[in-house]
Write an enzyme that holds these catalytic residues in place. Structure first.
Site, PDB file in Angstrom:
ATOM      1  N   SER A   1     -15.502 128.222 112.744  1.00 57.99           N
ATOM      2  CA  SER A   1     -14.811 127.224 111.912  1.00 57.99           C
ATOM      3  C   SER A   1     -14.175 127.811 110.658  1.00 57.99           C
ATOM      4  O   SER A   1     -13.228 127.240 110.124  1.00 57.99           O
ATOM      5  CB  SER A   1     -15.792 126.116 111.527  1.00 57.99           C
TER       6      SER A   1
ATOM      7  N   LYS B   1     -10.415 123.049 107.930  1.00 58.39           N
ATOM      8  CA  LYS B   1     -10.196 121.856 107.109  1.00 58.39           C
ATOM      9  C   LYS B   1      -8.716 121.542 106.888  1.00 58.39           C
ATOM     10  O   LYS B   1      -8.335 120.390 106.748  1.00 58.39           O
ATOM     11  CB  LYS B   1     -10.921 122.003 105.782  1.00 58.39           C
TER      12      LYS B   1
ATOM     13  N   GLU C   1     -13.184 114.090  97.949  1.00 63.80           N
ATOM     14  CA  GLU C   1     -14.462 114.605  97.506  1.00 63.80           C
ATOM     15  C   GLU C   1     -14.593 116.017  98.068  1.00 63.80           C
ATOM     16  O   GLU C   1     -13.942 116.360  99.050  1.00 63.80           O
ATOM     17  CB  GLU C   1     -15.596 113.736  98.061  1.00 63.80           C
TER      18      GLU C   1
HETATM   19  C1  LIG Z   1     -16.814 122.364 105.731  1.00 62.47           C
HETATM   20  C2  LIG Z   1     -17.112 123.350 106.757  1.00 62.47           C
HETATM   21  C3  LIG Z   1     -17.951 123.060 107.855  1.00 62.47           C
HETATM   22  C4  LIG Z   1     -18.696 121.763 107.999  1.00 62.47           C
HETATM   23  O1  LIG Z   1     -17.904 120.617 108.051  1.00 62.47           O
HETATM   24  P1  LIG Z   1     -17.674 119.840 109.407  1.00 62.47           P
HETATM   25  O2  LIG Z   1     -16.990 118.588 108.986  1.00 62.47           O
HETATM   26  O3  LIG Z   1     -19.008 119.596 110.035  1.00 62.47           O
HETATM   27  O4  LIG Z   1     -16.818 120.697 110.270  1.00 62.47           O
HETATM   28  C5  LIG Z   1     -18.131 124.026 108.835  1.00 62.47           C
HETATM   29  N1  LIG Z   1     -17.538 125.231 108.733  1.00 62.47           N
HETATM   30  C6  LIG Z   1     -16.745 125.556 107.689  1.00 62.47           C
HETATM   31  C7  LIG Z   1     -16.143 126.911 107.649  1.00 62.47           C
HETATM   32  C8  LIG Z   1     -16.500 124.632 106.671  1.00 62.47           C
HETATM   33  O5  LIG Z   1     -15.718 124.974 105.647  1.00 62.47           O
END
Ligand SMILES: *Cc1c(COP(=O)(O)O)cnc(C)c1O
Length: 396
Positions: free
Chosen positions: A380, A84, A106
């Protein structure tokens, strides 16, 4: 393609009063973002503040079990714990160049709120975060982090008191404060131009993966896989590979408990098209168009909609979208911890779970290579934030 659309999906379904800030943002994207000075400043922040470039890690134990080479793109190693920060640093820098003094955002699980608050603090901006009252209670540690980073957190009491309502409230706040405030949208969704703005900042994930895989294996990956909430980490991974037809692209949605009729967070697999938060996209909704609450064990995937570009990639068949349920994600989480020494976020565990559950099908589909076919999963984020949930789940 019509501007602001991906096929029939996307658009700007917003009140007239939101058109000026959206136009202002579009102009800034065209004039400021291509500048060398903007790109250099962002690169410096990504490298020296956020911790890019992130590695691509080979998984020797799981690869031996699976019968193909499994690699992980390590967005979990970034500052604040997930991808993020790529987006919030980009938007904060852009907002500052536009002359805005404040950032607002948000947040659902709180991860985007923390990443926005960190970017705002770093760039000397004030920060307001909207969060459903239910989420404020469920995600108390992230609320504390945001406050420590100087953000003001507004608990939203309307509707189901979760992310969907926080976004509605944030859009209303933006109408009133557009003069000096930028809305730092958290995923590759919402009204145009947010889906392409966020994609642009997250595409660094796929660009780096592409370059590193060419260097490490001499070829492009045979398959890339990512979890889909709103869709930002996934589109960031996918976008640089869209024109490489030999690269298979798989997004993974959260199936919830996996029981028939249960709440889930899988609008691409189980939803239908409609309008939410300024965009025409795939949604979880009732027959008369009421938004259905979503559910996943992973709070970050808990969104009843999905970015419009994913709806289009599914419609055209360029990407496919699978499912992983809560139990499969938990199992994948444990396997990665034990086998490779990495604690993944529960969101990322869904992407990994799809690969682990479909190993046979994947083996049959991939081309044979002397050193084995290559699958890259986008990790992610890191799992430290999820330990409470995981412990609870294991005691059931
Ligand atoms: C917020 C988040 C997601 C999901 O958000 P996307 O916009 O679909 O990427 C996925 N993995 C992690 C670790 C997150 O914090």
């Amino acid at each position: 393609m019509k501007k602001g659309y991906f096929g029939e999906f996307g658009g700007q379904f917003v009140p007239e009063l939101l058109m000026p800030p959206l136009r202002e943002l579009e102009n800034a994207m065209e004039t400021i973002m291509p500048e060398a000075s903007f790109r250099e400043k962002l690169e410096d922040l990504l490298r020296n503040f956020a911790g890019r470039e992130t590695p691509v890690t080979f998984c020797p134990t799981l690869s031996a079990e699976l019968g193909f080479n499994l690699w992980l793109k390590r967005e979990d190693l970034l500052h604040t714990g997930a991808h993020k920060i790529n987006n919030t640093l980009g938007q904060a820098l852009l907002a500052k160049r536009m002359g805005k003094k404040n950032l607002m955002a948000e947040t659902g699980a709180g991860q985007h709120g923390v990443a926005t608050a960190a970017a705002a603090a770093r760039l000397g901006m004030d920060c307001v975060i909207f969060m459903g009252a239910e989420d404020v209670e469920r995600q108390a540690p992230n609320v504390r982090r945001m406050k420590l980073l100087g953000a003001e957190v507004h608990a939203v009491e309307s509707g189901t008191r979760t992310l969907k309502d926080a976004i509605n409230e944030a859009l209303r706040y933006w109408i009133v404060h557009q003069e000096d405030t930028h809305y730092c949208f958290g995923t590759a969704a919402g009204p145009h131009p947010f889906p392409i703005l966020v994609r642009d900042f997250q595409s660094v994930i796929g660009r780096e993966t592409r370059a590193r895989m060419l260097e490490l294996t001499g070829a492009l990956p045979d398959m890339v896989v990512a979890a889909v909430g709103g869709g930002s980490n996934a589109i960031g991974m996918f976008h640089p590979f869209l024109n490489d037809n030999e690269v298979r692209i798989v997004g993974v949605e959260a199936a919830g408990t996996g029981e028939p009729g249960c709440f889930n967070s899988a609008p691409l697999n189980l939803g239908s098209p409609g309008v939410l938060h300024g965009q025409y996209t795939m949604l979880l909704q009732t027959e008369d168009g009421q938004i259905q609450p979503s559910h996943s064990v992973s709070a970050g995937l808990d969104y009843p909609g999905v970015g419009p570009e994913h709806a289009w990639l599914q419609a055209t068949g360029r990407a496919r979208y699978g499912l992983a349920n809560d139990t499969e994600a938990m199992r994948a989480f444990s396997r990665l911890c034990r086998a490779e020494g990495i604690l993944p976020a529960l969101e990322s565990s869904h992407a990994l779970a799809w690969v682990l559950e479909h190993a046979e099908e994947i083996r049959a589909e991939l081309p044979s290579r002397p050193s084995g076919p290559n699958v890259v999963v986008n990790l992610s984020g890191r799992g430290d934030k999820d330990l409470g949930i995981i412990e609870k789940y294991q005691h059931i």
